[in-house]
Design a protein around this motif. Structure first.
Motif, mmCIF file in Angstrom:
data_model
loop_
_atom_site.group_PDB
_atom_site.id
_atom_site.type_symbol
_atom_site.label_atom_id
_atom_site.label_comp_id
_atom_site.label_asym_id
_atom_site.label_seq_id
_atom_site.Cartn_x
_atom_site.Cartn_y
_atom_site.Cartn_z
ATOM 1 N N UNK A 56 -2.458 -9.204 2.009
ATOM 2 C CA UNK A 56 -1.959 -8.628 0.785
ATOM 3 C C UNK A 56 -2.887 -8.808 -0.621
ATOM 4 N N UNK A 57 -3.786 -9.991 -0.675
ATOM 5 C CA UNK A 57 -4.482 -9.871 -1.725
ATOM 6 C C UNK A 57 -5.493 -8.595 -2.182
ATOM 7 N N UNK A 58 -5.778 -7.868 -1.126
ATOM 8 C CA UNK A 58 -6.571 -6.725 -1.262
ATOM 9 C C UNK A 58 -5.597 -5.416 -1.809
ATOM 10 N N UNK A 59 -4.422 -5.576 -1.395
ATOM 11 C CA UNK A 59 -3.374 -4.569 -1.829
ATOM 12 C C UNK A 59 -2.800 -5.078 -3.056
ATOM 13 N N UNK A 60 -2.833 -6.437 -3.840
ATOM 14 C CA UNK A 60 -2.351 -6.705 -4.877
ATOM 15 C C UNK A 60 -3.632 -6.272 -5.836
ATOM 16 N N UNK A 61 -4.802 -6.355 -5.529
ATOM 17 C CA UNK A 61 -5.876 -6.197 -6.299
ATOM 18 C C UNK A 61 -5.729 -4.491 -6.681
ATOM 19 N N UNK B 102 0.906 -0.934 -0.132
ATOM 20 C CA UNK B 102 0.004 -0.097 0.017
ATOM 21 C C UNK B 102 0.700 1.102 0.007
ATOM 22 N N UNK B 103 1.925 1.262 0.647
ATOM 23 C CA UNK B 103 2.766 2.431 0.720
ATOM 24 C C UNK B 103 3.295 2.727 -0.791
ATOM 25 N N UNK B 104 3.947 1.604 -1.413
ATOM 26 C CA UNK B 104 4.361 1.909 -2.765
ATOM 27 C C UNK B 104 2.963 2.423 -3.679
#
Length: 432
Positions: free
Chosen positions: A370-375, A337-339
């Motif tokens: 991490x799945x939501x961030x990847x989405x 998310x920071x990226x």
């Protein structure tokens, strides 16, 4: 003094979650952890509310837990247990020097994995996991012959083939082109690792523009996943960070499959194929695609509440939230998310993700995983819903090979648990 054994139950009887938890002496959420680890099977209850469990299976697991001396925690292994045997929680544990997960953090060979992914490329993190040495500027090169064979095999598949199908076929094709694949020495396995990963990426079809077969793995992968022809530096860095963050995560289901294959001395290509065969499950590699579709629905409707209501009404778990190994925040999600916050076009997807978390937090305080961030990355980068699964598989290939390499140094066939027979007692009459 041993606990008294309960009377045998009718094998056809179904238990609800509360009854199963009481029999096992665990919390209800631990019952579902047993299901996710394959120790129990479940069936949706009539009416779509909750799950039911076979009484015989629950009773057998309760007996096994008492025999093994397990308590009621049901928590996941951190990877520091005995070599291939049962640990105090009744789970399979495997001694490993690769990844440790504890206190909402995870470490690769003792070094904070988030710090590694923040400061180093995917290739450098992979080398660290394989060898314990940091090799700045590491790059991976695919032999032309391997790429040609893998591409031809992938191009023969139907258009609707899933990412895991493409990568599995490419892996098998690359294996046939490598006469040295049965050499399990460390140097040979490392050579396979450095050529297989770029071969897999090179075999993937491009999306609307020319393939890129040089440069970083993130840049090469971008041309296979995104319709955006010229990625900005922040987007490439986010994709590279995602690959590095997902390299390994202790004994996930696919990693265990890889270690079982390696224990039988399957060559690295076959071991990776075993991992690819597992990640298609919605509770593992495919979870990113489910989160992608959820995020798209929220963006289209402009509100997470009706979308989440539809998920729950259908009896589905809301994807992208919570992780049994992290009681608090998933460190991989926080780092990714920071990226993404540095990418202006990702802002709508980030706001939608925040809406999902805040809406569900009214009743269940779960953090984004991490799945939501990847989405957020895949949606904001113009990628297909299946892109998350591809990113996950390419990233995790490095970890699978690290585990295979480690397993090759152990006693062969040690990953052979004994079955706990729960069928009818013999002798039974011959069937008519």
């Amino acid at each position: 003094m041993r606990d008294q054994e309960p009377a045998p139950m009718d094998a056809e009887r179904r238990l609800n979650t509360k009854e199963a938890a009481e029999l096992l002496g665990v919390k209800p959420e631990t019952v579902y952890a047993y299901v996710s680890r394959g120790q129990l099977s479940s069936r949706r209850a009539s009416g779509g509310r909750g799950s039911t469990f076979d009484a015989g299976e629950v009773e057998a697991l309760a007996r096994r837990n008492r025999r093994d001396g397990s308590g009621s925690s049901g928590s996941g292994s951190s990877g520091s247990g005995s070599s291939g045997g049962g640990n105090s929680s009744g789970e399979l544990s495997v001694r490993t020097r690769l990844t440790l997960i504890e206190s909402d953090r995870y470490f690769f060979r003792g070094v904070d994995a988030v710090d590694l992914a923040t400061r180093h490329t995917y290739e450098e993190v992979a080398e660290w996991l394989w060898t314990g040495r940091m090799l700045p500027g590491s790059t991976f090169t695919a032999p032309a012959g391997f790429v040609s064979v893998a591409r031809r095999a992938v191009e023969a598949l139907p258009e609707h083939a899933a990412p895991a199908d493409l990568l599995r076929v490419a892996t098998v094709a690359a294996a046939t082109a490598d006469p040295l694949r049965f050499d399990l020495s460390e140097d040979a396995v490392l050579g396979t690792a450095r050529t297989l990963i770029p071969t897999l990426v090179a075999a993937l079809p491009p999306r609307g523009h020319d393939r890129r077969d040089e440069g970083s793995m993130a840049h090469r992968l971008w041309t296979r996943l995104s319709m955006r022809k010229d990625p900005d530096e922040a987007s490439l860095r986010a994709l590279d960070a995602a690959l590095a963050l997902l390299v390994d995560h202790d004994l996930a289901a696919s990693t265990l499959a890889v270690r079982v294959a390696a224990s039988a001395r399957a060559h690295p290509y076959a071991a990776v194929s075993a991992g690819l065969g597992v990640i298609e499950g919605p509770l593992h590699g495919a979870a990113g695609g489910l989160a992608h579709r959820l995020l798209q629905d929220v963006l289209e409707q402009g509100d997470a509440a009706p979308v989440i209501a539809d998920e729950l009404r259908a009896g589905r778990r809301v994807p992208g939230l919570g992780h049994r190994l992290y009681p608090g925040e998933d460190p991989r999600a926080r780092a990714l998310f920071a990226h993404l916050e540095r990418i202006p076009r990702a802002e709508p997807a980030l706001l939608a993700a925040r809406d999902i978390v805040e809406t569900t937090a009214r009743h269940v305080p779960l953090h984004a995983n991490v799945d939501l961030a990847l989405a957020v990355l895949t949606v904001s980068s113009g990628m297909a819903p299946t892109a998350g699964e591809t990113i996950f598989a390419v990233a995790r290939t490095a970890g699978w090979i690290a585990h295979a390499l480690e397993e090759y140094g152990e006693r062969p066939l040690r990953m052979r648990p004994s079955g706990l027979y729960a069928g009818p007692r013999p002798p039974q009459p011959l069937p008519e």
